[in-house]
Design a protein around this motif. Sequence first.
Motif, PDB file in Angstrom:
ATOM      1  N   MET A   4      33.748  14.765  13.884  1.00 21.20           N
ATOM      2  CA  MET A   4      32.923  13.768  14.550  1.00 21.20           C
ATOM      3  C   MET A   4      32.835  14.052  16.052  1.00 21.20           C
ATOM      4  SD  MET A   4      31.003  11.246  13.891  1.00 21.20           S
ATOM      5  CE  MET A   4      31.559  10.817  12.222  1.00 21.20           C
ATOM      6  N   ILE A   5      33.957  14.458  16.622  1.00 18.49           N
ATOM      7  CA  ILE A   5      33.958  14.811  18.051  1.00 18.49           C
ATOM      8  C   ILE A   5      33.027  15.997  18.299  1.00 18.49           C
ATOM      9  CG2 ILE A   5      35.384  15.758  19.911  1.00 18.49           C
ATOM     10  CD1 ILE A   5      37.703  14.090  18.806  1.00 18.49           C
ATOM     11  N   TYR A   6      33.083  16.980  17.391  1.00 17.19           N
ATOM     12  CA  TYR A   6      32.223  18.157  17.512  1.00 17.19           C
ATOM     13  C   TYR A   6      30.755  17.769  17.423  1.00 17.19           C
ATOM     14  CZ  TYR A   6      29.686  22.284  15.929  1.00 17.19           C
ATOM     15  OH  TYR A   6      28.751  23.268  15.763  1.00 17.19           O
ATOM     16  N   ASN A   7      30.424  16.896  16.482  1.00 15.59           N
ATOM     17  CA  ASN A   7      29.026  16.485  16.312  1.00 15.59           C
ATOM     18  C   ASN A   7      28.515  15.748  17.547  1.00 15.59           C
ATOM     19  OD1 ASN A   7      28.809  17.586  13.740  1.00 15.59           O
ATOM     20  ND2 ASN A   7      29.541  15.706  12.728  1.00 15.59           N
ATOM     21  N   ILE A   8      29.345  14.890  18.117  1.00 24.97           N
ATOM     22  CA  ILE A   8      28.939  14.166  19.328  1.00 24.97           C
ATOM     23  C   ILE A   8      28.738  15.147  20.485  1.00 24.97           C
ATOM     24  CG2 ILE A   8      29.717  12.512  21.068  1.00 24.97           C
ATOM     25  CD1 ILE A   8      31.104  10.980  18.819  1.00 24.97           C
ATOM     26  N   ALA A   9      29.655  16.091  20.627  1.00 27.76           N
ATOM     27  CA  ALA A   9      29.536  17.078  21.699  1.00 27.76           C
ATOM     28  C   ALA A   9      28.274  17.912  21.535  1.00 27.76           C
ATOM     29  CB  ALA A   9      30.770  17.974  21.714  1.00 27.76           C
ATOM     30  N   ARG A  10      27.977  18.318  20.285  1.00 22.45           N
ATOM     31  CA  ARG A  10      26.772  19.125  20.042  1.00 22.45           C
ATOM     32  C   ARG A  10      25.508  18.329  20.353  1.00 22.45           C
ATOM     33  NH1 ARG A  10      25.579  20.933  13.983  1.00 22.45           N
ATOM     34  NH2 ARG A  10      25.186  18.674  13.915  1.00 22.45           N
ATOM     35  N   ILE A  98      24.219   2.057  22.168  1.00 22.23           N
ATOM     36  CA  ILE A  98      25.661   1.898  22.048  1.00 22.23           C
ATOM     37  C   ILE A  98      26.004   0.990  20.869  1.00 22.23           C
ATOM     38  CG2 ILE A  98      25.809  -0.108  23.578  1.00 22.23           C
ATOM     39  CD1 ILE A  98      28.305   2.821  23.445  1.00 22.23           C
ATOM     40  N   ARG A  99      25.064   0.042  20.525  1.00 16.77           N
ATOM     41  CA  ARG A  99      25.323  -0.855  19.402  1.00 16.77           C
ATOM     42  C   ARG A  99      25.299  -0.088  18.087  1.00 16.77           C
ATOM     43  NH1 ARG A  99      21.636  -3.804  22.587  1.00 16.77           N
ATOM     44  NH2 ARG A  99      22.588  -5.595  23.662  1.00 16.77           N
ATOM     45  N   LEU A 100      24.406   0.914  18.010  1.00 16.75           N
ATOM     46  CA  LEU A 100      24.367   1.750  16.807  1.00 16.75           C
ATOM     47  C   LEU A 100      25.667   2.525  16.643  1.00 16.75           C
ATOM     48  CD1 LEU A 100      20.710   3.134  17.047  1.00 16.75           C
ATOM     49  CD2 LEU A 100      21.571   1.296  15.567  1.00 16.75           C
ATOM     50  N   LEU A 101      26.188   3.023  17.776  1.00 12.82           N
ATOM     51  CA  LEU A 101      27.453   3.745  17.715  1.00 12.82           C
ATOM     52  C   LEU A 101      28.584   2.807  17.291  1.00 12.82           C
ATOM     53  CD1 LEU A 101      27.204   5.945  20.950  1.00 12.82           C
ATOM     54  CD2 LEU A 101      27.062   6.721  18.584  1.00 12.82           C
ATOM     55  N   TYR A 102      28.555   1.586  17.806  1.00 12.98           N
ATOM     56  CA  TYR A 102      29.600   0.623  17.462  1.00 12.98           C
ATOM     57  C   TYR A 102      29.532   0.233  15.982  1.00 12.98           C
ATOM     58  CZ  TYR A 102      30.759  -0.104  22.402  1.00 12.98           C
ATOM     59  OH  TYR A 102      31.170   0.061  23.689  1.00 12.98           O
ATOM     60  N   SER A 103      28.313   0.236  15.430  1.00 13.42           N
ATOM     61  CA  SER A 103      28.159  -0.169  14.029  1.00 13.42           C
ATOM     62  C   SER A 103      28.530   0.948  13.060  1.00 13.42           C
ATOM     63  CB  SER A 103      26.715  -0.622  13.768  1.00 13.42           C
ATOM     64  OG  SER A 103      25.803   0.463  13.954  1.00 13.42           O
ATOM     65  N   SER A 104      28.659   2.171  13.577  1.00 14.00           N
ATOM     66  CA  SER A 104      29.035   3.308  12.736  1.00 14.00           C
ATOM     67  C   SER A 104      30.548   3.468  12.747  1.00 14.00           C
ATOM     68  CB  SER A 104      28.347   4.575  13.244  1.00 14.00           C
ATOM     69  OG  SER A 104      28.791   4.852  14.559  1.00 14.00           O
ATOM     70  N   PRO A 105      31.079   4.217  11.772  1.00 15.84           N
ATOM     71  CA  PRO A 105      32.545   4.408  11.713  1.00 15.84           C
ATOM     72  C   PRO A 105      33.029   5.441  12.741  1.00 15.84           C
ATOM     73  CG  PRO A 105      31.503   5.600   9.927  1.00 15.84           C
ATOM     74  CD  PRO A 105      30.400   4.845  10.626  1.00 15.84           C
ATOM     75  N   ILE A 106      32.717   5.205  14.002  1.00 18.56           N
ATOM     76  CA  ILE A 106      33.121   6.110  15.088  1.00 18.56           C
ATOM     77  C   ILE A 106      33.956   5.310  16.074  1.00 18.56           C
ATOM     78  CG2 ILE A 106      32.342   7.670  16.913  1.00 18.56           C
ATOM     79  CD1 ILE A 106      29.705   7.972  15.449  1.00 18.56           C
ATOM     80  N   THR A 107      35.073   5.883  16.487  1.00 18.12           N
ATOM     81  CA  THR A 107      35.926   5.200  17.462  1.00 18.12           C
ATOM     82  C   THR A 107      35.473   5.529  18.879  1.00 18.12           C
ATOM     83  OG1 THR A 107      37.520   7.012  17.614  1.00 18.12           O
ATOM     84  CG2 THR A 107      37.887   5.359  15.875  1.00 18.12           C
ATOM     85  N   ASN A 108      35.873   4.666  19.786  1.00 22.12           N
ATOM     86  CA  ASN A 108      35.562   4.930  21.195  1.00 22.12           C
ATOM     87  C   ASN A 108      36.222   6.224  21.671  1.00 22.12           C
ATOM     88  OD1 ASN A 108      33.938   2.679  21.639  1.00 22.12           O
ATOM     89  ND2 ASN A 108      35.709   1.354  22.023  1.00 22.12           N
ATOM     90  N   VAL A 113      35.684  11.459  23.995  1.00 23.17           N
ATOM     91  CA  VAL A 113      36.174  12.836  23.964  1.00 23.17           C
ATOM     92  C   VAL A 113      35.044  13.788  23.606  1.00 23.17           C
ATOM     93  CG1 VAL A 113      37.756  14.439  22.814  1.00 23.17           C
ATOM     94  CG2 VAL A 113      38.543  12.156  23.469  1.00 23.17           C
ATOM     95  N   GLY A 114      34.161  13.383  22.700  1.00 18.45           N
ATOM     96  CA  GLY A 114      33.020  14.234  22.351  1.00 18.45           C
ATOM     97  C   GLY A 114      32.112  14.478  23.540  1.00 18.45           C
ATOM     98  N   LYS A 115      31.818  13.408  24.289  1.00 18.12           N
ATOM     99  CA  LYS A 115      30.986  13.562  25.484  1.00 18.12           C
ATOM    100  C   LYS A 115      31.680  14.428  26.538  1.00 18.12           C
ATOM    101  CE  LYS A 115      28.478   9.185  24.912  1.00 18.12           C
ATOM    102  NZ  LYS A 115      27.095   9.745  24.931  1.00 18.12           N
ATOM    103  N   PHE A 116      32.988  14.253  26.661  1.00 18.57           N
ATOM    104  CA  PHE A 116      33.728  15.074  27.635  1.00 18.57           C
ATOM    105  C   PHE A 116      33.706  16.547  27.229  1.00 18.57           C
ATOM    106  CE2 PHE A 116      37.807  16.988  29.020  1.00 18.57           C
ATOM    107  CZ  PHE A 116      37.588  16.959  30.384  1.00 18.57           C
ATOM    108  N   PHE A 117      33.851  16.826  25.922  1.00 22.69           N
ATOM    109  CA  PHE A 117      33.790  18.217  25.465  1.00 22.69           C
ATOM    110  C   PHE A 117      32.435  18.840  25.769  1.00 22.69           C
ATOM    111  CE2 PHE A 117      37.329  18.310  22.007  1.00 22.69           C
ATOM    112  CZ  PHE A 117      38.273  18.327  23.023  1.00 22.69           C
ATOM    113  N   SER A 118      31.383  18.044  25.674  1.00 19.94           N
ATOM    114  CA  SER A 118      30.060  18.587  26.006  1.00 19.94           C
ATOM    115  C   SER A 118      30.019  19.020  27.471  1.00 19.94           C
ATOM    116  CB  SER A 118      28.977  17.553  25.720  1.00 19.94           C
ATOM    117  OG  SER A 118      29.049  16.463  26.644  1.00 19.94           O
TER     118      SER A 118
END
Length: 767
Positions: A4-10, A98-108, A113-118
């Motif tokens: 999930m972190i990788y997908n967010i970073a990509r 951000i509400r869509l992200l909150y409604s998905s099974p993704i943690t803060n 961390v995904g954004k930081f990796f990007s």
Amino acid sequence: MFKMIYNIARTELQMLFYSPVAWLILVVFAVQAGMLFAGQLEGLVASQEMGYNINGSTMTIFASRWGGVFTSMQNYLYFYIPLLTMSLVSKELSSGSIRLLYSSPITNFQIIVGKFFSMMIYGFFMIAILFLIVLCSWGVVKDFDLPMVLVGLLGLYLLICAYAAIGIFMSSLTSYQIVAAIGTFAVLMLLSMIGGWWQDYDFVRDVTYWLAMPGRSGKFIAGLICSEDVLYFVIVVCLFLALTIIRLNSVRQKIRFVITLGRNVGVIFLACFLGYLSSLPTMKVYYDATKTKLNTLTPNSQDIVAKLDGGMTITTYINALDPGSAWYAAPYFLKPDMERFEQYQRFKPDIKLKYVYYYDTTANPMLDRRFPNMTLRQKMVEVCKTYGLDSNKFIGPEEIRAMIDLSGENNTFVRQIVRENGEKAWLRIYNDMQKFPSEKEISAAFKRMVMELPVVGFVSGHGERSYAGGKDRDYSAFANNKSFRYSLENQGFDVANVTLDKQVPEKINIMVVSDLREWFTPEEEANLQQYIDRGGNLFILGEPRRRDVMNKLFAKFGYEMTTGVLVKRDTNLQADVILSYPTEEADTIAYDFNMMRRRNMVITTPTTAGLEQIEDKGYVVTNMFRTDTIGVWNELETTDFIDDTVRLNPSIGEVEKIYNTVVALSRKVGNKEQKIILTGDADCISNGEFGRRVPHARTNNFSLITGGFFWFSDNEVPIDVRRPALPDDKVYVSQSGTKMIKWSFMLLIPLILAGGGVFIWIRRKGR
């Protein structure tokens, strides 16, 4: 989780490179780095073509304080990163995604961390541009110091990561991207200023100084990896990412403000505590990547420190009334001053540093004129007002005198080194541009406590030059002047007075005899001969006016002073001021003379006679200094060299030739080597000659002291802190080649980057 972190970073990288901002930043970054590189390379090539030495080219290109690529780019990075990070979280807040992200099974945690990796990956692209410059330099610089430069790249990359973490946190605080960018600039400014805050309080000072970001990558750029700096970047990144996660959790889960505040304070406190621990000398680990270990103590200094077993305290005494030194009591002076001993604490972490602030009587005529009718305390209070100091932290004369006697140091700025076993030594500041002691003087002070120092005896009782008079022609500067860096006392020798009415003490192993006005009594001559026969070292300085007396002494070693005074027709100098040049033979005496020859330096020998061998006394002879090859003769007629004109007159015995002015003699006596230096001039190491400036020549009379006494002491002191010559002393490119490199980095590479951005933009539009 990692997927999930990788997908967010990509996803973030795709969005980043679909925008023109990311490409524009890379283009501008490349142009700026290329300009700096081209400027440094052009300067090196021009210097090389003019015949100048360009050793240390790697450091000049990348780590120079005046336009080095890495040094300059670290100062510009904070312009770029806020523009990249300002939208990372704020765009989610402003668009409502951000509400869509909150409604998905993704943690803060995964989101941040995904954004930081990007941003870490984007940082690699910026470093890759600099790496192209490194590769080019590797190809054109002889013996390029690649490890040092790679460490510098690591430092810049860690700095980018720290800036990115701060930018992400600021982006999480607002839905306005511009506000996020301005907030990031504000935090970076805060971290650049905090190092000077609350420096009056020990623990707080250590924490705020540690938090300061400027220069953190400076050690990396110089080729030094320090665990404290690595951990600083790791802690700062973790701190701001943690604060960002806490911030998003408080919004997502509607956590009470008090709980959120407590979590923030706890994270900040933990970061400061870990930073404080990492800054302790015992916790630090170092790696010097430079070829010649420029950031590390030299082997001789390391050997000295290794012998200093047990604890040690260096106490600095600062007198508020000391002219030119009162501002050293300012709080902002303390931490930079402590860093002067960082290299020593690396090898001896138990060195403790203390500071004592006081006021007491000292020579300060300017202060006396300004406040003529004030007491010492009143003067101290006025000085504190001038420098913005707290007068309450300065102890009075009675208290400082009960603590220590500083009268021998004239109550000036001084440090006392005290070992656990009670041994003590002084460490001073000097009256020159550098001011503070270098490794040479610090190691010499330490060496006083681990070896029996050479004692230099000055013979007196026959009109000799004094070493305590302080006059223009005396020897106080080179013997024991506390404010002169190159005095014997500051370079590791002890100085004593010697009278020859009794045998020379065994502790005297070097003796100075200068400008005798009258010959010794039979008893004194016998004691002198006994010292010579036992193999004692001698520094004998003649003077043409005392030829009759001095030649009796020189004759003991098979030499005499020539008749007359050496002169030369020179429109820039008085005729009897002779420049003496070091010979190639002098290189065998001490490295100082080799340095003088390489740098075309001379010593001034005013009113000197030549030295000529009249008998072989069994000594190995080394001609150390001699006159110029043309136009020098022994003047026998003229005595007024100010108003009269000198003329060569061979008919009366004036001879034009090369004359030796300083000669070294050596021989084996028992199991030791006896060493003797003879000069035809007693003024060459006097107080007055150290300040003489000669047109079109570089004078360096004090090297006769440092080099000569280094030889006398069997290379023990002054401390040899030489390092191997930097091998990167040649650039394999011409002026035309630099132009090609310049336009490649300033035009071709930016155009390629811009073209890549346009291609991706067109392709995206087509889809």
